[in-house]
Motif scaffolding. Structure first.
Motif, PDB file in Angstrom:
ATOM      1  N   VAL A  33       7.922  -9.311  12.056  1.00  0.00           N
ATOM      2  CA  VAL A  33       7.551 -10.064  13.128  1.00  0.00           C
ATOM      3  C   VAL A  33       6.082 -10.127  13.446  1.00  0.00           C
ATOM      4  N   ARG A  34       5.361 -11.210  13.675  1.00  0.00           N
ATOM      5  CA  ARG A  34       3.894 -11.429  13.634  1.00  0.00           C
ATOM      6  C   ARG A  34       3.262 -10.323  14.736  1.00  0.00           C
ATOM      7  N   ASP A  35       3.891 -10.305  15.838  1.00  0.00           N
ATOM      8  CA  ASP A  35       3.206  -9.359  16.973  1.00  0.00           C
ATOM      9  C   ASP A  35       3.904  -7.902  16.940  1.00  0.00           C
ATOM     10  N   SER A  36       4.300  -7.558  15.885  1.00  0.00           N
ATOM     11  CA  SER A  36       5.056  -6.141  15.773  1.00  0.00           C
ATOM     12  C   SER A  36       4.319  -5.063  15.283  1.00  0.00           C
ATOM     13  N   ILE A  37       4.722  -3.880  15.544  1.00  0.00           N
ATOM     14  CA  ILE A  37       4.072  -2.650  14.782  1.00  0.00           C
ATOM     15  C   ILE A  37       5.324  -1.727  14.447  1.00  0.00           C
ATOM     16  N   THR A  38       5.395  -1.402  13.058  1.00  0.00           N
ATOM     17  CA  THR A  38       6.433  -0.654  12.372  1.00  0.00           C
ATOM     18  C   THR A  38       5.948   0.496  11.830  1.00  0.00           C
ATOM     19  N   ILE A  39       6.662   1.548  11.778  1.00  0.00           N
ATOM     20  CA  ILE A  39       6.189   2.526  11.204  1.00  0.00           C
ATOM     21  C   ILE A  39       7.192   3.193   9.992  1.00  0.00           C
ATOM     22  N   VAL A  40       6.646   3.373   8.819  1.00  0.00           N
ATOM     23  CA  VAL A  40       7.433   3.706   7.683  1.00  0.00           C
ATOM     24  C   VAL A  40       7.310   5.011   7.337  1.00  0.00           C
ATOM     25  N   THR A  41       8.376   5.949   7.345  1.00  0.00           N
ATOM     26  CA  THR A  41       8.229   7.438   6.795  1.00  0.00           C
ATOM     27  C   THR A  41       9.145   7.901   5.891  1.00  0.00           C
ATOM     28  N   ALA A  42       8.779   8.841   5.199  1.00  0.00           N
ATOM     29  CA  ALA A  42       9.498   9.536   4.061  1.00  0.00           C
ATOM     30  C   ALA A  42       9.000  10.653   3.647  1.00  0.00           C
ATOM     31  N   LYS A  43       9.637  11.308   2.738  1.00  0.00           N
ATOM     32  CA  LYS A  43       9.017  12.551   2.265  1.00  0.00           C
ATOM     33  C   LYS A  43       7.847  12.100   1.099  1.00  0.00           C
ATOM     34  N   PRO A  44       6.930  12.910   0.536  1.00  0.00           N
ATOM     35  CA  PRO A  44       5.956  12.727  -0.209  1.00  0.00           C
ATOM     36  C   PRO A  44       6.682  12.136  -1.614  1.00  0.00           C
ATOM     37  N   GLY A  45       6.169  11.065  -2.254  1.00  0.00           N
ATOM     38  CA  GLY A  45       6.609  10.723  -3.338  1.00  0.00           C
ATOM     39  C   GLY A  45       7.731   9.903  -3.347  1.00  0.00           C
ATOM     40  N   ALA A  46       8.116   9.394  -2.176  1.00  0.00           N
ATOM     41  CA  ALA A  46       9.482   8.507  -1.929  1.00  0.00           C
ATOM     42  C   ALA A  46       9.065   6.986  -2.251  1.00  0.00           C
ATOM     43  N   GLY A  47       7.551   6.645  -2.173  1.00  0.00           N
ATOM     44  CA  GLY A  47       7.396   5.285  -2.499  1.00  0.00           C
ATOM     45  C   GLY A  47       6.995   4.437  -1.261  1.00  0.00           C
ATOM     46  N   LYS A  48       6.279   5.253  -0.296  1.00  0.00           N
ATOM     47  CA  LYS A  48       5.801   4.352   0.966  1.00  0.00           C
ATOM     48  C   LYS A  48       4.716   3.561   0.517  1.00  0.00           C
ATOM     49  N   SER A  49       3.736   4.054  -0.035  1.00  0.00           N
ATOM     50  CA  SER A  49       2.523   3.268  -0.200  1.00  0.00           C
ATOM     51  C   SER A  49       2.865   2.133  -1.290  1.00  0.00           C
ATOM     52  N   THR A  50       3.603   2.596  -2.323  1.00  0.00           N
ATOM     53  CA  THR A  50       3.798   1.691  -3.445  1.00  0.00           C
ATOM     54  C   THR A  50       4.799   0.360  -2.771  1.00  0.00           C
ATOM     55  N   LEU A  51       5.683   0.594  -1.954  1.00  0.00           N
ATOM     56  CA  LEU A  51       6.401  -0.535  -1.098  1.00  0.00           C
ATOM     57  C   LEU A  51       5.426  -1.373  -0.490  1.00  0.00           C
ATOM     58  N   LEU A  52       4.637  -0.801   0.233  1.00  0.00           N
ATOM     59  CA  LEU A  52       3.610  -1.596   1.435  1.00  0.00           C
ATOM     60  C   LEU A  52       2.732  -2.241   0.531  1.00  0.00           C
ATOM     61  N   LEU A  53       2.212  -1.940  -0.678  1.00  0.00           N
ATOM     62  CA  LEU A  53       1.250  -2.502  -1.543  1.00  0.00           C
ATOM     63  C   LEU A  53       2.140  -3.783  -1.940  1.00  0.00           C
ATOM     64  N   GLN A  54       3.347  -3.611  -2.431  1.00  0.00           N
ATOM     65  CA  GLN A  54       4.027  -4.896  -2.833  1.00  0.00           C
ATOM     66  C   GLN A  54       4.251  -5.794  -1.787  1.00  0.00           C
ATOM     67  N   VAL A  55       4.375  -5.355  -0.420  1.00  0.00           N
ATOM     68  CA  VAL A  55       4.477  -6.294   0.541  1.00  0.00           C
ATOM     69  C   VAL A  55       3.194  -6.764   0.811  1.00  0.00           C
ATOM     70  N   ALA A  56       2.192  -6.043   0.740  1.00  0.00           N
ATOM     71  CA  ALA A  56       0.769  -6.690   0.969  1.00  0.00           C
ATOM     72  C   ALA A  56       0.597  -7.979   0.017  1.00  0.00           C
ATOM     73  N   GLN A  57       0.871  -7.594  -1.356  1.00  0.00           N
ATOM     74  CA  GLN A  57       0.836  -8.721  -2.199  1.00  0.00           C
ATOM     75  C   GLN A  57       1.595  -9.904  -1.937  1.00  0.00           C
ATOM     76  N   ASP A  58       2.501  -9.916  -1.677  1.00  0.00           N
ATOM     77  CA  ASP A  58       3.730 -10.984  -1.341  1.00  0.00           C
ATOM     78  C   ASP A  58       2.973 -11.594   0.132  1.00  0.00           C
ATOM     79  N   VAL A  59       2.740 -10.932   0.984  1.00  0.00           N
ATOM     80  CA  VAL A  59       2.207 -11.547   2.210  1.00  0.00           C
ATOM     81  C   VAL A  59       0.938 -12.450   1.707  1.00  0.00           C
ATOM     82  N   ALA A  60       0.017 -11.601   1.026  1.00  0.00           N
ATOM     83  CA  ALA A  60      -1.270 -12.546   0.696  1.00  0.00           C
ATOM     84  C   ALA A  60      -0.953 -13.769  -0.306  1.00  0.00           C
TER      85      ALA A  60
END
Length: 462
Positions: A88-115
């Motif tokens: 949603v364009r006017d939303s704020i979402t938080i992603v959480t997990a244990k270290p090494g679960a893939g949070k940063s990896t997933l969000l970087l993939q989302v960034a590439q797709d949105v870009a």
């Protein structure tokens, strides 16, 4: 007129460092007896300033025009599912997990797709340098889109300035506990004050009626597997996504524990690979062994579980072996030991099979954790199959809970589960008697309704 608020600080007469409490030695220059008390006016927070400048009009609820929120639909289907159909364009979402679960990896993939859709993305990291982000992006994304900007800084003031400079449509902050606002110093990064105030600034950015933006935050997880910091952070955001998965294992499940724009409890699945997080588009095929023909393997039984709103076929495997110790083992990676022990006790008492000198090991194909009781009958039947060393036909499923009396208990959403089994081409499904409220025609599936565990064992093994 309101009185001016004042506060006491202790300023070092040697280096000028300000502390909120007195100590014998200056923490900055290590000089002794240099901290002197002084009184300063407390700064007004930006939220207080905004509340004086902007006042939204009061409206009748009946007069407000309702509309569906505009979404950024990505090409990552499993991410869209857990988000409720997209970001949603006017939303704020938080992603959480244990270290090494893939949070940063997933969000970087989302960034590439949105870009790639022509939208501007700002990736702000307080944990990694620009070169570290670039190295990971090269590894998992390949050719990078030019609509992604990166800033490595722990100052939220600088991040806010970068958002305005880039005019970003999507803002990714990794992680919110590493950032600080200058006006709330000397509160350290990760403190309740800094975390909440930084999140509030991003909330105002996201909810701007003139220029709405989508914000994805990474939230650190504490040892209790909860978002670090105040619970108020979860109330502040629109959605909370939890990534579940153990280091060294391939499976990653993402569950929406809160979602104002979708189904709370919705779950999606990914496979962690060297090239990033790969969506599992058909979980029913992933969580079972692909065997040729109608192969029967002892110790294997199938069921249908629900993960979020989606029914998924899951294979449960069991191994029963003679124990040479006084205390036989009860081992399972995918359900609690107490749960397994209860099912074995029911099987001993109501199924007539002794396990006093047997080790029992239970797992699921693919590593899915069993969270609901609809799999109980399948768990027991897989154990019976292993104990008898006789296979169950691979076109057969078991969908029922088991009571302590050995009676089959109905489970929710049985019709949806049976429709998934029919769609996948299965031939038989054992369910509790009178569990279906109406007569349903299936193309492939025959539904067998029985009362007790003993009847199921007799029907399968004759």
């Amino acid at each position: 007129m309101l009185p001016i608020k004042k506060k006491v600080v202790y300023k070092c007469n040697n280096c000028g460092f300000e502390a909120i409490k007195w100590s014998g030695k200056c923490p900055n220059c290590d000089k002794w007896n240099t901290l002197e008390e002084s009184i300063v006016e407390a700064k007004k927070s930006s939220s207080a300033k905004n509340s004086q400048i902007i006042r939204r009009p009061v409206q009748r609820l009946a007069d407000i025009q309702s509309s569906k929120s505009d979404r950024i639909v990505t090409d990552i289907g499993e991410f869209n599912r857990v988000m409720g159909g997209g970001i949603v364009r006017d939303s704020i979402t938080i992603v959480t997990a244990k270290p090494g679960a893939g949070k940063s990896t997933l969000l970087l993939q989302v960034a590439q797709d949105v870009a790639s859709k022509g939208l501007k993305v700002l990736y702000a990291s307080g944990e990694e340098s620009e070169s570290q982000i670039k190295n990971r992006a090269d590894r998992i994304l390949g050719e990078l889109n030019t609509n992604i900007w990166v800033v490595s800084d722990t100052s939220m003031d600088n991040v806010l300035a970068s958002i305005r400079e880039v005019d970003a449509d999507l803002i990714i902050v990794d992680s919110i506990q590493t950032f600080t606002l200058d006006e709330h110093l000397p509160s350290r990064a990760g403190s309740p004050t800094q975390t909440m105030e930084c999140a509030n600034e991003l909330l105002r950015i996201a909810k701007d009626s003139v220029r709405p933006r989508a914000v994805l935050l990474v939230g650190q997880m504490n040892k209790n597997e909860e978002i670090a910091g105040l619970r108020a952070l979860e109330h502040l955001v629109d959605a909370v996504l939890i990534i579940d998965g153990e280091n060294g294992e391939e499976l990653r499940g993402i569950t929406a524990s809160k979602n104002r724009f979708g189904s709370t409890g919705e779950t999606s699945f990914f496979s962690m690979t060297e090239d990033g997080m790969k969506p599992i588009e058909n979980p029913s095929e992933y969580f079972m062994t692909q065997r040729e023909g109608n192969t029967e393997v002892s110790g294997s039984a199938l069921t249908v579980v629900r993960e979020g709103t989606r029914p998924i076929i899951v294979e449960i495997e069991s191994l029963v072996a003679v124990s040479f110790t006084p205390y036989p083992s009860r081992i399972s990676e995918n359900l609690k030991r107490e749960h397994l022990s209860t099912l074995i006790s029911i099987l001993e008492q109501r199924g007539g099979i002794d396990f006093f000198n047997k080790n029992v090991v239970v797992k699921t194909t693919g590593g899915l954790k069993l969270k609901e009781h609809s799999a109980n009958l399948a768990i027991i039947m897989s154990i019976v199959s292993s104990a008898k060393d006789r296979g169950i036909p691979s076109d057969t499923l078991f969908i029922a809970d088991i009571g302590l009396t050995g009676e089959l208990k109905r489970v929710p959403s049985l019709e949806a589960r049976l429709k998934e089994a029919d769609r996948m081409g299965y031939k038989r499904a054992f369910v509790p008697r009178k569990a279906l409220q109406k007569q349903i025609h299936f193309e492939n599936l025959k539904v067998i309704q029985l009362n007790t565990l003993g009847e199921v064992i007799d029907a399968v093994f004759k």
